[in-house]
Enzyme design. Structure first.
Site, PDB file in Angstrom:
ATOM      1  N   GLU A   1      17.883  28.274  68.221  1.00 43.82           N
ATOM      2  CA  GLU A   1      17.210  29.015  69.302  1.00 43.82           C
ATOM      3  C   GLU A   1      18.024  28.973  70.586  1.00 43.82           C
ATOM      4  O   GLU A   1      18.553  27.919  70.924  1.00 43.82           O
ATOM      5  CB  GLU A   1      15.816  28.441  69.598  1.00 43.82           C
TER       6      GLU A   1
ATOM      7  N   GLU B   1      11.162  21.106  66.682  1.00 44.23           N
ATOM      8  CA  GLU B   1      11.016  20.463  67.992  1.00 44.23           C
ATOM      9  C   GLU B   1       9.978  19.349  68.050  1.00 44.23           C
ATOM     10  O   GLU B   1       9.063  19.373  68.867  1.00 44.23           O
ATOM     11  CB  GLU B   1      10.684  21.520  69.045  1.00 44.23           C
TER      12      GLU B   1
END
Ligand code: GCU
Length: 564
Positions: free
Chosen positions: A477, A384
């Site tokens: 995720e 991320e």
């Protein structure tokens, strides 16, 4: 770098145990390995410098050997002293480093001192929230000011060992099984060996798969190839390992367990030994109450037991390399691992040469450590990052090429939260990578409380993502917080029912898509985070509680994955 191992030619002194910690001139016991933060209340938010020390004893017959001091990992900056003499600095957490201390120890009692600091730094790995409050995890005002969603533990978090060998010794080994042929059941194994200068002129014996080869050592690097017929390929169902033994006659030996397997991929699927594989498992953390982050054997055994119990076949070492012992067990038990570098919380402030060089160094270290583990099927260079900034393109293209140059046998990925249908999140770096890994929280951070609406948006997002990249997609995720014991009907956010329904319906959707190669709910277990308004002590997205008890979603996933 080879991990120290005892055998008939190598002696290893393990220095784990209770050391002494100096805190503001007061001394107290401290456990190694382990983080300091939860061993003492007054150290919970301590960032150091703290001074670790311990004594060790060397018998006279070992004093003249080649002596290597090995740290599994120290978080994060440290300086090493032997008998008061500075011998090493290290500034990378979560990864091992070694010090050649040959000639620096005396017979009998010696002192090892380690000064450790664990300050969060902007541009460091992992990273501090930038002063002006820009961040990738949206946790304005977190304390500690971590630009990532897990507690920044500090300390000597992994084993410390001292290894005594002859000066004529094996320095490193690299095994490549990627040219094996599944149809012909032919195992083709390249073994590259690095030896010390002192080994020149000696004879090396390499034994693998019942084949023995002897080679006169004429330079420090050599390569041998072995071909095995009717080979047992390594896989989750049959995690067969072959012993590889290297010997420098009468001087040194080193043994590795090798799994012969091939990873490949095309524009839709991931293949293990030529057969499509779907990754069922989790992103997780390597942490536990009181222990903090580090090498904790009972926790490893428990987590692998639960991965098998829930019918998972994989996990990601989010968001940093775990202890290498995790990979030993994954090799042995047949669990696939996405091995992630400690590059979380990367912002636009990281996109500069100094930080890029540090990231490249991290990548070299993780690949050097884990290259021979068959369980490692993918390298993840980051989690991320703010990869919607133009500078991210050059930064991550460099990381991709670095990893690829070091290891062409595995896919290289970057886990992105970007590239959603919202134009402002267009990811400029994801296109460089072999497989498209994305984190998506529909029904949680968006479409809150509306699972069906979230699933529709997720499907639209993924179809567009596939159209853009035409590469396999791995949902690394997704999920929801569930406070264990919270129940609500109809399912409501933070209830176990809501988490179970969101995960179940998302997995069912993903398994219907022919370009999806994996679904990893976040997260395996609840874990400690910095303090902020979104985290009641822990991140509660675990399907297990922090002490590894199953929530409703664990039972739902176990059933769902038992039939696939
Ligand atoms: C992000 C991040 C995780 C974090 C999770 C969450 O995707 O990768 O580290 O814990 O979201 O917000 O729960």
């Amino acid at each position: 770098m080879l991990r120290p191992k005892s055998n008939s030619m190598r002696m290893v002194l393990c220095l784990d145990g209770i050391w002494t910690l100096k805190v503001n001139n007061e001394e107290r016991p401290i456990a190694v390995p382990g983080s300091w933060n939860e061993q003492y209340q007054d150290l919970c938010y301590e960032e150091g410098p703290l001074v670790y020390s311990t004594d060790f004893f060397v018998p006279e017959k070992f004093v003249d050997k080649h002596i290597r001091l090995y740290f599994g990992a120290v978080n994060t900056d440290c300086v090493i002293f032997i008998n008061g003499e500075k011998v090493k600095e290290n500034h990378i957490g979560y990864l091992p480093f070694e010090v050649d201390i040959t000639g620096k120890v005396r017979k009998g009692k010696n002192e090892l001192k380690v000064v450790v600091e664990n300050h969060l730094k902007m541009g460091g790995f992992p990273s501090k929230i930038p002063e002006e409050g820009t961040h990738t995890v949206g946790f304005l005002g977190s304390f500690p000011a971590a630009n990532f969603d897990f507690f920044p533990y500090g300390g000597i978090i992994r084993p410390v060992m001292m290894e005594f060998t002859e000066h004529s010794r094996i320095v490193d080994v690299w095994v490549d099984t990627s040219e094996s042929n599944m149809e012909e059941k032919l195992g083709k194994v390249k073994v590259k060996v690095m030896v010390s200068e002192e080994a020149m002129g000696e004879e090396m014996k390499i034994t693998f798969g019942g084949i023995e080869k002897k080679v006169k050592l004429i330079n420090t690097h050599l390569e041998e190839e072995f071909t095995l017929r009717d080979v047992k390929f390594w896989s989750p169902k049959v995690p067969h390992l072959y012993p590889l033994k290297l010997e420098i006659m009468e001087k040194d030996e080193y043994e590795l367990e090798i799994g012969i397997r091939v990873i490949s991929w095309d524009e839709k699927r991931l293949y293990l030994n030529g057969k499509p594989i779907f990754l069922k498992g989790f992103g997780k953390h390597e942490e536990f109450p009181v222990l903090g982050q580090g090498t904790f054997y009972p926790l490893m055994v428990k987590d692998f037991n639960l991965l098998k119990w829930i019918n998972a076949n994989s996990f990601r070492t989010s968001h940093y390399p775990y202890s290498e012992e995790w990979l030993d067990l994954a090799d042995r038990l047949g669990v696939l691992v996405i091995d992630e570098a400690p590059h979380v919380g990367i912002t636009r402030h990281h996109y500069n040469t100094k930080t890029q060089n540090l990231a490249v160094e991290n990548l070299k270290r993780i690949i050097d450590r884990d290259k021979n583990h068959p369980s490692v099927i993918m390298w993840s260079v980051a989690n991320e990052p703010e990869s919607n900034y133009p500078e991210a393109d050059k930064f991550f293209k460099m990381l991709y090429k670095t990893a690829k140059n070091l290891d062409r046998t595995r896919p290289v990925v970057m886990v992105s939260m970007m590239d959603t249908p919202d134009e402002r999140t267009r990811d400029v770096a994801l296109r460089h990578f072999d497989i498209i890994c994305v984190n998506r929280y529909y029904g949680w951070y968006v479409h809150q409380g509306r699972i069906e609406e979230g699933l529709k948006a997720l499907e639209k997002d993924l179809d567009e993502l596939y159209k853009r990249h035409k590469k396999p997609i791995f949902i690394t995720e997704f999920g929801a917080d569930a406070i264990a014991g919270f129940h609500y009907d109809p399912p409501q956010m933070f209830s176990e029912e809501y988490q179970a329904e969101l995960i179940k319906k998302t997995v069912e959707l993903l398994m219907r898509k022919d370009y999806i190669i994996g679904a990893h709910p976040w997260a395996f277990a609840d874990f400690k985070t910095p303090q902020n308004v979104r985290r009641p002590i822990l991140n509660h997205k675990g399907v297990f509680t922090r002490d590894r008890q199953p929530k409703l979603s664990a039972h739902v996933l176990r059933k769902l994955w038992s039939n696939s």
